[in-house]
Design a protein around this motif. Structure first.
Motif, PDB file in Angstrom:
ATOM      1  N   GLN A   1     -14.010   1.096   1.102  1.00  0.00           N
ATOM      2  CA  GLN A   1     -13.110   1.992   0.388  1.00  0.00           C
ATOM      3  C   GLN A   1     -11.936   2.364   1.285  1.00  0.00           C
ATOM      4  N   LEU A   2     -10.897   2.893   0.668  1.00  0.00           N
ATOM      5  CA  LEU A   2      -9.695   3.257   1.408  1.00  0.00           C
ATOM      6  C   LEU A   2      -9.735   4.738   1.769  1.00  0.00           C
ATOM      7  N   VAL A   3      -9.326   5.048   2.986  1.00  0.00           N
ATOM      8  CA  VAL A   3      -9.338   6.441   3.449  1.00  0.00           C
ATOM      9  C   VAL A   3      -8.025   6.746   4.173  1.00  0.00           C
ATOM     10  N   GLY A   4      -7.711   8.027   4.263  1.00  0.00           N
ATOM     11  CA  GLY A   4      -6.574   8.458   5.076  1.00  0.00           C
ATOM     12  C   GLY A   4      -5.215   8.290   4.430  1.00  0.00           C
ATOM     13  N   MET A   5      -5.173   8.248   3.107  1.00  0.00           N
ATOM     14  CA  MET A   5      -3.881   8.127   2.436  1.00  0.00           C
ATOM     15  C   MET A   5      -3.101   9.441   2.547  1.00  0.00           C
ATOM     16  N   ARG A   6      -1.800   9.336   2.790  1.00  0.00           N
ATOM     17  CA  ARG A   6      -0.954  10.529   2.812  1.00  0.00           C
ATOM     18  C   ARG A   6       0.062  10.435   1.675  1.00  0.00           C
ATOM     19  N   THR A   7       0.118  11.477   0.857  1.00  0.00           N
ATOM     20  CA  THR A   7       1.054  11.489  -0.272  1.00  0.00           C
ATOM     21  C   THR A   7       2.091  12.586  -0.089  1.00  0.00           C
ATOM     22  N   TYR A   8       3.152  12.489  -0.896  1.00  0.00           N
ATOM     23  CA  TYR A   8       4.254  13.446  -0.774  1.00  0.00           C
ATOM     24  C   TYR A   8       4.879  13.659  -2.151  1.00  0.00           C
ATOM     25  N   PRO A   9       5.032  14.925  -2.586  1.00  0.00           N
ATOM     26  CA  PRO A   9       5.676  15.172  -3.885  1.00  0.00           C
ATOM     27  C   PRO A   9       7.193  15.017  -3.775  1.00  0.00           C
ATOM     28  N   GLN A  10       7.735  14.027  -4.437  1.00  0.00           N
ATOM     29  CA  GLN A  10       9.167  13.744  -4.340  1.00  0.00           C
ATOM     30  C   GLN A  10       9.882  14.137  -5.624  1.00  0.00           C
ATOM     31  N   LYS A  11      10.877  14.975  -5.480  1.00  0.00           N
ATOM     32  CA  LYS A  11      11.689  15.402  -6.620  1.00  0.00           C
ATOM     33  C   LYS A  11      12.730  14.330  -6.914  1.00  0.00           C
ATOM     34  N   LEU A  12      12.705  13.822  -8.127  1.00  0.00           N
ATOM     35  CA  LEU A  12      13.649  12.776  -8.527  1.00  0.00           C
ATOM     36  C   LEU A  12      14.796  13.388  -9.314  1.00  0.00           C
TER      37      LEU A  12
ATOM     38  N   MET B   1       0.778  -1.239   0.000  1.00  0.00           N
ATOM     39  CA  MET B   1       0.000   0.000   0.000  1.00  0.00           C
ATOM     40  C   MET B   1       0.812   1.293   0.000  1.00  0.00           C
ATOM     41  N   ASP B   2       2.064   1.258   0.440  1.00  0.00           N
ATOM     42  CA  ASP B   2       2.835   2.502   0.407  1.00  0.00           C
ATOM     43  C   ASP B   2       4.302   2.207   0.105  1.00  0.00           C
ATOM     44  N   THR B   3       5.059   3.270  -0.118  1.00  0.00           N
ATOM     45  CA  THR B   3       6.451   3.128  -0.550  1.00  0.00           C
ATOM     46  C   THR B   3       7.287   2.377   0.482  1.00  0.00           C
ATOM     47  N   GLY B   4       7.042   2.636   1.757  1.00  0.00           N
ATOM     48  CA  GLY B   4       7.777   1.927   2.809  1.00  0.00           C
ATOM     49  C   GLY B   4       7.485   0.440   2.803  1.00  0.00           C
ATOM     50  N   ASP B   5       6.203   0.100   2.590  1.00  0.00           N
ATOM     51  CA  ASP B   5       5.774  -1.302   2.497  1.00  0.00           C
ATOM     52  C   ASP B   5       6.548  -2.066   1.432  1.00  0.00           C
ATOM     53  N   CYS B   6       6.908  -1.352   0.379  1.00  0.00           N
ATOM     54  CA  CYS B   6       7.470  -1.995  -0.813  1.00  0.00           C
ATOM     55  C   CYS B   6       8.969  -2.277  -0.697  1.00  0.00           C
TER      56      CYS B   6
ATOM     57  N   LEU C   1       3.074   8.055   0.921  1.00  0.00           N
ATOM     58  CA  LEU C   1       3.921   8.064   2.107  1.00  0.00           C
ATOM     59  C   LEU C   1       3.356   7.175   3.208  1.00  0.00           C
ATOM     60  N   ARG C   2       2.036   7.212   3.363  1.00  0.00           N
ATOM     61  CA  ARG C   2       1.404   6.418   4.420  1.00  0.00           C
ATOM     62  C   ARG C   2       0.231   5.638   3.853  1.00  0.00           C
ATOM     63  N   ARG C   3       0.185   4.361   4.180  1.00  0.00           N
ATOM     64  CA  ARG C   3      -0.859   3.491   3.642  1.00  0.00           C
ATOM     65  C   ARG C   3      -2.238   3.948   4.112  1.00  0.00           C
ATOM     66  N   PRO C   4      -3.230   3.850   3.238  1.00  0.00           N
ATOM     67  CA  PRO C   4      -4.590   4.214   3.638  1.00  0.00           C
ATOM     68  C   PRO C   4      -5.215   3.142   4.523  1.00  0.00           C
ATOM     69  N   ARG C   5      -6.236   3.526   5.255  1.00  0.00           N
ATOM     70  CA  ARG C   5      -7.006   2.580   6.062  1.00  0.00           C
ATOM     71  C   ARG C   5      -8.233   2.141   5.271  1.00  0.00           C
TER      72      ARG C   5
ATOM     73  N   LEU D   1       2.314   0.948  -9.334  1.00  0.00           N
ATOM     74  CA  LEU D   1       0.962   1.277  -8.889  1.00  0.00           C
ATOM     75  C   LEU D   1       0.702   0.661  -7.515  1.00  0.00           C
ATOM     76  N   TYR D   2       0.152   1.442  -6.617  1.00  0.00           N
ATOM     77  CA  TYR D   2      -0.092   0.957  -5.259  1.00  0.00           C
ATOM     78  C   TYR D   2      -1.336   0.063  -5.208  1.00  0.00           C
ATOM     79  N   GLY D   3      -1.454  -0.698  -4.133  1.00  0.00           N
ATOM     80  CA  GLY D   3      -2.685  -1.438  -3.867  1.00  0.00           C
ATOM     81  C   GLY D   3      -2.775  -2.802  -4.514  1.00  0.00           C
ATOM     82  N   LEU D   4      -1.705  -3.275  -5.119  1.00  0.00           N
ATOM     83  CA  LEU D   4      -1.724  -4.595  -5.752  1.00  0.00           C
ATOM     84  C   LEU D   4      -1.112  -5.621  -4.802  1.00  0.00           C
ATOM     85  N   PRO D   5      -1.517  -6.891  -4.902  1.00  0.00           N
ATOM     86  CA  PRO D   5      -0.973  -7.897  -3.989  1.00  0.00           C
ATOM     87  C   PRO D   5       0.534  -8.075  -4.165  1.00  0.00           C
ATOM     88  N   ARG D   6       1.157  -8.623  -3.145  1.00  0.00           N
ATOM     89  CA  ARG D   6       2.615  -8.737  -3.096  1.00  0.00           C
ATOM     90  C   ARG D   6       3.203  -9.385  -4.346  1.00  0.00           C
ATOM     91  N   LEU D   7       2.614 -10.491  -4.788  1.00  0.00           N
ATOM     92  CA  LEU D   7       3.193 -11.198  -5.934  1.00  0.00           C
ATOM     93  C   LEU D   7       3.070 -10.404  -7.228  1.00  0.00           C
TER      94      LEU D   7
END
Length: 303
Positions: A150-161, A72-77, A141-145, A173-179
């Motif tokens: 439905q999913l709520v409470g997602m926190r996003t962050y604009p990251q300069k690459l 669900m979020d970048t840290g999770d991945c 940045l933070r996974r939604p609940r 793309l977020y929200g897909l199963p691990r495999l």
């Protein structure tokens, strides 16, 4: 599983007409393809009356089985990403550069595709991207609940690459199963590997095909721990997989993995499907290292 089969109305000829998913054998009335019945964006199964799906907020829905292992979020991945890098290293394909991996929403992914100068071949529903341009990308940045379906409470962050090498970042793309997340990552990481190793101007069939082979090989290692596709990994010293480190894959996840393997193998598109089958045939016959060497020299697969 059977979807609404007892409620399927007869057609003009008095017969029950139904569709059947080629992998899941889920039967359903053809009308559900056009009546806004939710379809899982991961496993393609239609929502039934006794199994409600979760809306991801961007037009996608996820069934509860896929939600169970959803990333669900970048840290999770990050652990998954490092496991796939280890897998590459086990294939003697070490990547020294630290390529950022970001989980993003559908809109952010589509915006990044537009910002890419060389993004000339993508699937109709793009789920991953290997970036080579400097961009600012909105990452999760933070996974939604999970609220009411439905999913709520997602926190996003604009990251300069910042571009420090030929690959700026990998977006998934977020929200897909691990495999599925891992399969996309393995595919996009191969795009990165090819760029970093100087492979240039490959046709879509060759580049997407060999990337799909790496995705397929990673999935095989996850779904069938201990499975060694010897012709494919003839140059590998060891093939580590995240499932072997975290314990056995559940029966539900294993079945999902088999579906993702089926999707790759039977893809009808020329670049992803035809390319995979040609690449896989070459890798099985000559091994991965020899196939990659031939691609470097000729831009095509050995026959």
């Amino acid at each position: 599983s059977v979807l609404f089969l007892s409620q399927i109305p007869t057609n003009a000829a008095g017969l029950i007409e139904c569709r059947c998913h080629p992998f899941w054998s889920q039967k359903y009335c053809p009308s559900h393809e056009n009546d806004n019945t939710a379809r899982c964006c991961s496993c393609e199964r239609l929502e039934s009356r006794n199994a409600r799906y979760v809306a991801l907020g961007d037009g996608r829905s996820l069934c509860l089985e896929c939600l169970e292992s959803a990333v669900m979020d970048t840290g999770d991945c990050q652990p998954l990403y490092h496991a796939i890098r280890d897998f590459y290293e086990g294939m003697n394909m070490r990547i020294d550069q630290q390529i950022p991996i970001l989980l993003v929403e559908r809109r952010a992914l589509n915006e990044a595709i537009i910002g890419e100068k060389n993004g000339f071949h993508h699937m109709p529903e793009t789920r991953g991207l290997c970036l080579s341009e400097e961009q600012t990308v909105t990452t999760i940045l933070r996974r939604p609940r999970i609220g009411e379906n439905q999913l709520v409470g997602m926190r996003t962050y604009p990251q300069k690459l910042i571009r420090r090498c030929d690959v700026t970042a990998i977006l998934v793309l977020y929200g897909l199963p691990r495999l599925l997340t891992g399969a996309i990552l393995a595919h996009e990481l191969m795009h990165g590997w090819l760029r970093l190793k100087g492979y240039r101007n490959l046709s879509p069939e060759v580049e997407e095909g060999i990337c799909q082979v790496l995705s397929y090989m990673w999935l095989e290692a996850e779904v069938m721990p201990g499975f060694v596709n010897k012709p494919s990994t003839s140059t590998a010293s060891s093939s580590s997989s995240s499932s072997s480190k975290k314990g056995r894959t559940s029966a539900v996840e294993k079945k999902l993995g088999e579906f993702f393997l089926h999707q790759i193998a039977y893809d009808a598109s020329p670049a992803y499907g035809g390319g995979f089958r040609a690449a896989n045939a070459a890798v099985k016959k000559y091994g991965l290292a020899s196939t990659l060497h031939h691609i470097r020299l000729t831009g095509s697969f050995p026959i």
